[in-house]
Design a protein around this motif. Structure first.
Motif, PDB file in Angstrom:
ATOM      1  N   PRO A  54       3.856 -10.171  -3.588  1.00 38.53           N
ATOM      2  CA  PRO A  54       4.012  -9.139  -2.567  1.00 38.53           C
ATOM      3  C   PRO A  54       5.284  -8.324  -2.818  1.00 38.53           C
ATOM      4  O   PRO A  54       6.316  -8.874  -3.211  1.00 38.53           O
ATOM      5  CB  PRO A  54       4.115  -9.945  -1.267  1.00 38.53           C
ATOM      6  CG  PRO A  54       4.468 -11.319  -1.670  1.00 38.53           C
ATOM      7  CD  PRO A  54       3.951 -11.520  -3.051  1.00 38.53           C
ATOM      8  N   PRO A  55       5.211  -7.007  -2.597  1.00 36.01           N
ATOM      9  CA  PRO A  55       6.379  -6.157  -2.871  1.00 36.01           C
ATOM     10  C   PRO A  55       7.409  -6.203  -1.748  1.00 36.01           C
ATOM     11  O   PRO A  55       7.724  -5.193  -1.119  1.00 36.01           O
ATOM     12  CB  PRO A  55       5.766  -4.776  -3.023  1.00 36.01           C
ATOM     13  CG  PRO A  55       4.541  -4.808  -2.202  1.00 36.01           C
ATOM     14  CD  PRO A  55       4.039  -6.210  -2.257  1.00 36.01           C
ATOM     15  N   VAL A  57      11.301  -7.362  -0.975  1.00 42.24           N
ATOM     16  CA  VAL A  57      12.545  -7.721  -1.645  1.00 42.24           C
ATOM     17  C   VAL A  57      13.030  -9.073  -1.112  1.00 42.24           C
ATOM     18  O   VAL A  57      13.075  -9.318   0.088  1.00 42.24           O
ATOM     19  CB  VAL A  57      13.622  -6.639  -1.415  1.00 42.24           C
ATOM     20  CG1 VAL A  57      14.927  -7.030  -2.061  1.00 42.24           C
ATOM     21  CG2 VAL A  57      13.157  -5.308  -1.945  1.00 42.24           C
ATOM     22  N   GLY A  58      13.358  -9.958  -2.037  1.00 39.96           N
ATOM     23  CA  GLY A  58      13.875 -11.264  -1.669  1.00 39.96           C
ATOM     24  C   GLY A  58      12.847 -12.367  -1.774  1.00 39.96           C
ATOM     25  O   GLY A  58      13.204 -13.532  -1.884  1.00 39.96           O
ATOM     26  N   THR A  59      11.566 -12.032  -1.725  1.00 42.99           N
ATOM     27  CA  THR A  59      10.544 -13.064  -1.826  1.00 42.99           C
ATOM     28  C   THR A  59       9.987 -13.197  -3.241  1.00 42.99           C
ATOM     29  O   THR A  59       9.482 -14.253  -3.603  1.00 42.99           O
ATOM     30  CB  THR A  59       9.361 -12.797  -0.869  1.00 42.99           C
ATOM     31  OG1 THR A  59       8.770 -11.545  -1.195  1.00 42.99           O
ATOM     32  CG2 THR A  59       9.834 -12.785   0.575  1.00 42.99           C
ATOM     33  N   THR A  60      10.068 -12.111  -4.021  1.00 40.03           N
ATOM     34  CA  THR A  60       9.506 -12.093  -5.373  1.00 40.03           C
ATOM     35  C   THR A  60      10.502 -11.416  -6.294  1.00 40.03           C
ATOM     36  O   THR A  60      11.213 -10.492  -5.889  1.00 40.03           O
ATOM     37  CB  THR A  60       8.171 -11.316  -5.391  1.00 40.03           C
ATOM     38  OG1 THR A  60       7.319 -11.792  -4.361  1.00 40.03           O
ATOM     39  CG2 THR A  60       7.455 -11.459  -6.709  1.00 40.03           C
ATOM     40  N   ASP A  61      10.554 -11.871  -7.542  1.00 39.19           N
ATOM     41  CA  ASP A  61      11.402 -11.199  -8.528  1.00 39.19           C
ATOM     42  C   ASP A  61      10.906  -9.766  -8.734  1.00 39.19           C
ATOM     43  O   ASP A  61       9.717  -9.471  -8.591  1.00 39.19           O
ATOM     44  CB  ASP A  61      11.365 -11.949  -9.864  1.00 39.19           C
ATOM     45  CG  ASP A  61      12.037 -13.307  -9.775  1.00 39.19           C
ATOM     46  OD1 ASP A  61      12.893 -13.477  -8.883  1.00 39.19           O
ATOM     47  OD2 ASP A  61      11.680 -14.171 -10.600  1.00 39.19           O
ATOM     48  N   ALA A  62      11.816  -8.884  -9.116  1.00 42.02           N
ATOM     49  CA  ALA A  62      11.470  -7.466  -9.287  1.00 42.02           C
ATOM     50  C   ALA A  62      10.426  -7.257 -10.381  1.00 42.02           C
ATOM     51  O   ALA A  62       9.587  -6.362 -10.286  1.00 42.02           O
ATOM     52  CB  ALA A  62      12.723  -6.659  -9.608  1.00 42.02           C
ATOM     53  N   GLY A  63      10.425  -8.063 -11.422  1.00 39.24           N
ATOM     54  CA  GLY A  63       9.460  -7.911 -12.501  1.00 39.24           C
ATOM     55  C   GLY A  63       8.076  -8.419 -12.152  1.00 39.24           C
ATOM     56  O   GLY A  63       7.093  -8.063 -12.796  1.00 39.24           O
ATOM     57  N   GLU A  64       7.971  -9.261 -11.124  1.00 42.81           N
ATOM     58  CA  GLU A  64       6.678  -9.855 -10.760  1.00 42.81           C
ATOM     59  C   GLU A  64       6.029  -9.179  -9.553  1.00 42.81           C
ATOM     60  O   GLU A  64       4.920  -9.552  -9.150  1.00 42.81           O
ATOM     61  CB  GLU A  64       6.857 -11.342 -10.462  1.00 42.81           C
ATOM     62  CG  GLU A  64       7.287 -12.159 -11.660  1.00 42.81           C
ATOM     63  CD  GLU A  64       7.538 -13.616 -11.297  1.00 42.81           C
ATOM     64  OE1 GLU A  64       7.267 -13.992 -10.135  1.00 42.81           O
ATOM     65  OE2 GLU A  64       7.999 -14.354 -12.166  1.00 42.81           O
ATOM     66  N   ASP A  67       2.713  -3.191  -7.518  1.00 43.99           N
ATOM     67  CA  ASP A  67       3.069  -1.810  -7.185  1.00 43.99           C
ATOM     68  C   ASP A  67       2.466  -1.467  -5.819  1.00 43.99           C
ATOM     69  O   ASP A  67       1.253  -1.533  -5.640  1.00 43.99           O
ATOM     70  CB  ASP A  67       2.524  -0.876  -8.273  1.00 43.99           C
ATOM     71  CG  ASP A  67       3.017   0.544  -8.111  1.00 43.99           C
ATOM     72  OD1 ASP A  67       3.925   0.774  -7.291  1.00 43.99           O
ATOM     73  OD2 ASP A  67       2.495   1.420  -8.824  1.00 43.99           O
ATOM     74  N   PRO A  68       3.273  -1.085  -4.834  1.00 39.80           N
ATOM     75  CA  PRO A  68       2.726  -0.795  -3.511  1.00 39.80           C
ATOM     76  C   PRO A  68       2.099   0.594  -3.399  1.00 39.80           C
ATOM     77  O   PRO A  68       1.401   0.872  -2.430  1.00 39.80           O
ATOM     78  CB  PRO A  68       3.941  -0.914  -2.588  1.00 39.80           C
ATOM     79  CG  PRO A  68       5.092  -0.575  -3.452  1.00 39.80           C
ATOM     80  CD  PRO A  68       4.730  -1.072  -4.831  1.00 39.80           C
ATOM     81  N   LEU A  69       2.313   1.467  -4.380  1.00 34.27           N
ATOM     82  CA  LEU A  69       1.788   2.827  -4.292  1.00 34.27           C
ATOM     83  C   LEU A  69       0.258   2.885  -4.250  1.00 34.27           C
ATOM     84  O   LEU A  69      -0.296   3.613  -3.407  1.00 34.27           O
ATOM     85  CB  LEU A  69       2.336   3.678  -5.447  1.00 34.27           C
ATOM     86  CG  LEU A  69       1.954   5.144  -5.412  1.00 34.27           C
ATOM     87  CD1 LEU A  69       2.502   5.800  -4.164  1.00 34.27           C
ATOM     88  CD2 LEU A  69       2.448   5.841  -6.649  1.00 34.27           C
TER      89      LEU A  69
END
Length: 169
Positions: A54-55, A57-64, A67-69
């Protein structure tokens, strides 16, 4: 991530069926075509997104993160499809009450223009090959730019000819 071949085929079938139904004259079929096109667009947008966490912040690494768009675009497409569906439903309901059917009929003016175009077709009636009436032709058969009259002088000569005919009568 590469999209699954099944998704691509389903999107193609939805778009093909939607376009085919949009070309029909019945508003019910046009409505079904809009719905199928909307669903095909939603599925196409969803297959364009990257799978991941899920996008947030804080729950998932940025690379994983996914894309929410595409998800936002699908929500927008759903709202647009819902609005078009409501409008076409109202249009078809009104047409059913007024005419007893939901087929879109030709406009009288469109039919008249089509009849004029059908009568004008035939060999040697292509307007693109013929010069304007104001053009003089050079020896090669092309319009001569030096002999072109202005619109004002052409209108004056037509008015003068009409005046002479009026005096003779």
């Amino acid at each position: 991530m590469t999209p699954n071949l099944t998704y691509i085929v389903v999107v193609g079938v939805l778009f093909a069926a939607g376009v085919t139904l949009l070309l029909e004259r019945s508003l019910t079929r046009v409505l079904m075509g809009v719905i199928l096109l909307g669903n095909g667009a939603n599925l196409l947008l969803l297959t364009g997104g990257r799978a991941g966490g899920p996008p947030i912040v804080g729950t998932t690494d940025a690379g994983e993160m996914s894309d929410p768009l595409p998800q936002a675009m699908v929500l927008t497409a759903i709202v647009i499809t819902l609005g078009m569906t409501a409008f076409l439903l109202a249009l078809s309901y009104r047409s059913w009450h007024l005419n007893g059917h939901d087929e879109v009929q030709d406009d009288v003016e469109d039919r008249r223009i089509m009849d004029l175009a059908d009568r004008d077709e035939g060999p040697g009636t292509d307007d693109a090959d013929q010069p304007d009436s104001d053009d003089q032709l050079d020896p090669d058969g092309r319009p001569d730019p030096d002999s072109r009259r202005s619109a004002a002088s052409a209108a004056a000569s037509v008015a003068a000819a009409a005046g002479e005919r009026g005096r003779d009568a």
